[in-house]
Scaffold this active site. Structure first.
Site, mmCIF file in Angstrom:
data_model
loop_
_atom_site.group_PDB
_atom_site.id
_atom_site.type_symbol
_atom_site.label_atom_id
_atom_site.label_comp_id
_atom_site.label_asym_id
_atom_site.label_seq_id
_atom_site.Cartn_x
_atom_site.Cartn_y
_atom_site.Cartn_z
ATOM 1 N N GLY A 1 -1.464 -0.260 -36.588
ATOM 2 C CA GLY A 1 -1.396 -0.121 -34.833
ATOM 3 C C GLY A 1 -0.059 -0.693 -34.695
ATOM 4 O O GLY A 1 0.973 -0.801 -35.141
ATOM 5 N N HIS B 1 6.199 5.588 -36.616
ATOM 6 C CA HIS B 1 4.511 5.608 -36.427
ATOM 7 C C HIS B 1 4.470 7.330 -35.576
ATOM 8 O O HIS B 1 3.744 7.723 -35.747
ATOM 9 C CB HIS B 1 3.410 5.016 -35.497
ATOM 10 C CG HIS B 1 3.187 3.670 -36.742
ATOM 11 N ND1 HIS B 1 4.302 2.446 -35.690
ATOM 12 C CD2 HIS B 1 3.098 3.122 -37.749
ATOM 13 C CE1 HIS B 1 3.654 1.268 -36.268
ATOM 14 N NE2 HIS B 1 3.144 1.982 -37.211
HETATM 15 P P1 AMP Z 1 2.261 0.488 -41.045
HETATM 16 O O1 AMP Z 1 1.165 0.349 -39.855
HETATM 17 O O2 AMP Z 1 3.450 -0.550 -40.843
HETATM 18 O O3 AMP Z 1 1.023 0.293 -41.972
HETATM 19 O O4 AMP Z 1 2.531 2.045 -41.360
HETATM 20 C C1 AMP Z 1 1.986 3.202 -41.242
HETATM 21 C C2 AMP Z 1 3.099 4.087 -40.969
HETATM 22 O O5 AMP Z 1 4.336 4.402 -40.777
HETATM 23 C C3 AMP Z 1 3.624 3.757 -43.109
HETATM 24 O O6 AMP Z 1 3.521 5.417 -43.262
HETATM 25 C C4 AMP Z 1 5.246 3.535 -42.224
HETATM 26 O O7 AMP Z 1 5.827 4.109 -43.873
HETATM 27 C C5 AMP Z 1 5.394 4.230 -41.142
HETATM 28 N N1 AMP Z 1 6.171 4.220 -40.794
HETATM 29 C C6 AMP Z 1 6.283 2.545 -40.524
HETATM 30 N N2 AMP Z 1 8.417 2.363 -39.732
HETATM 31 C C7 AMP Z 1 8.427 3.779 -39.932
HETATM 32 C C8 AMP Z 1 10.076 4.176 -40.010
HETATM 33 N N3 AMP Z 1 11.055 3.195 -38.715
HETATM 34 N N4 AMP Z 1 9.992 5.471 -39.470
HETATM 35 C C9 AMP Z 1 9.020 6.103 -40.148
HETATM 36 N N5 AMP Z 1 8.023 6.205 -40.793
HETATM 37 C C10 AMP Z 1 7.717 4.330 -40.595
#
Ligand code: AMP
Length: 281
Positions: A31, A37
């Site tokens: 979230g 995301h």
């Molecule tokens: P999180 O909410 O931080 O657990 O991330 C959820 C998903 O979003 C994971 O697969 C992360 O690798 C991806 N994600 C987070 N930051 C980025 C970004 N800057 N660019 C691309 N994907 C991202």
């Protein structure tokens, strides 16, 4: 857009969709959504008949003394963003739904997960894998989209899916950055302007290392690591965790740089905020 909060309803819905022959694309998140995301959501939507986004701050992937309580949350805003992106299903379980009393099973990967982030966060990937196994069983995706920013996580999950025979494709989408190069991250919201300046050193140092490889033809790992380390540790708020050059397929450290295969990975604390980033060579 359908918002599902119960595990039973989520599983019944995904089983029903698969019985209808629908292709399910899944994006797991914690979230506080940002454009990184949402880029994963676009990848899922482009390939799938039905897009599913989960929003769950998974307590088991936070270690003792880490930032679980401080982790940014804004469900109302997240649901609006998902709606604006035409997501089909948002799965928002409570902690009690995902980990009811008596939940006592954890899933561990014992090779890739023990190095790099696994050294300073020894229980982190066990939590990540466990929640992913549960989410895969509940959402029944044909493919799952992860971000390259969390490179080790993507490799660990791919290994787990292979080892446990999940009939799922793991797709990895590129890192989305702010205009100045900072990799988007939920934790960036915790940085004040001074800390954000230092956080920029992660991408700046990585791009400097990449330029030595791509433009100057340098292949020596220590030379690249020392360039990246020098730039990164110049920040007053920066406490370095690691700088490594690894094979992007298995995260093993490289003896020599091989363009197209090697990647520089960094992790650092900006005061209390731990950030990671990487760049392909
Ligand atoms: P999180 O909410 O931080 O657990 O991330 C959820 C998903 O979003 C994971 O697969 C992360 O690798 C991806 N994600 C987070 N930051 C980025 C970004 N800057 N660019 C691309 N994907 C991202």
């Amino acid at each position: 857009m359908q918002v599902i909060r119960s595990v039973n309803e989520m599983q019944a819905t995904s089983i029903g969709l698969r019985a209808e022959g629908k292709l399910i694309g899944f994006v797991p998140t914690m979230g506080y959504l940002h454009d990184g995301h949402l880029s994963l959501v676009e990848v899922a939507k482009a390939k799938a008949d039905v897009s599913v986004v989960s929003i769950f701050v998974n307590p088991t992937q936070f270690g003792v003394g880490e930032d679980l309580e401080r982790y940014p949350r804004d469900l109302e805003r997240d649901l609006k963003l998902c709606e604006d992106c035409s997501v089909d299903i948002v799965f928002v379980p409570s902690t009690e739904e995902m980990y009811p009393a008596g939940h006592s099973t954890q899933v561990e990967e014992t090779a890739v997960a023990t190095d790099l982030c696994g050294v300073s966060r020894p229980t982190h990937f066990r939590g990540v894998i466990t929640i992913c196994v549960k989410l895969f069983n509940l959402c029944r995706p044909d493919f799952v989209v992860f971000g390259q920013k969390d490179a080790q996580q993507a490799v660990v999950i791919r290994r787990m899916a292979e080892d446990l025979n999940f009939p799922v494709e793991i797709v990895v989408a590129p890192t989305v950055r702010d205009e100045d190069g900072l990799a988007m991250s939920t934790r960036n919201a915790c940085l004040d302007p001074r800390q954000r300046e230092d956080a920029l050193l992660l991408s700046r140092s990585l791009f400097a290392g990449k330029s030595l490889v791509d433009d100057k033809g340098i292949r020596n790992v220590d030379r690249i690591k020392s360039e990246v380390t020098g730039i990164l540790t110049a920040g007053r708020c920066v406490r370095l965790n690691y700088v490594e050059v690894v094979n992007r397929e298995n995260m093993e450290t490289e003896a020599e740089i091989e363009p197209g295969r090697s990647m520089i990975v960094v992790a650092a604390w900006i005061d209390e905020v731990r950030l990671i980033d990487n760049v392909m060579l």
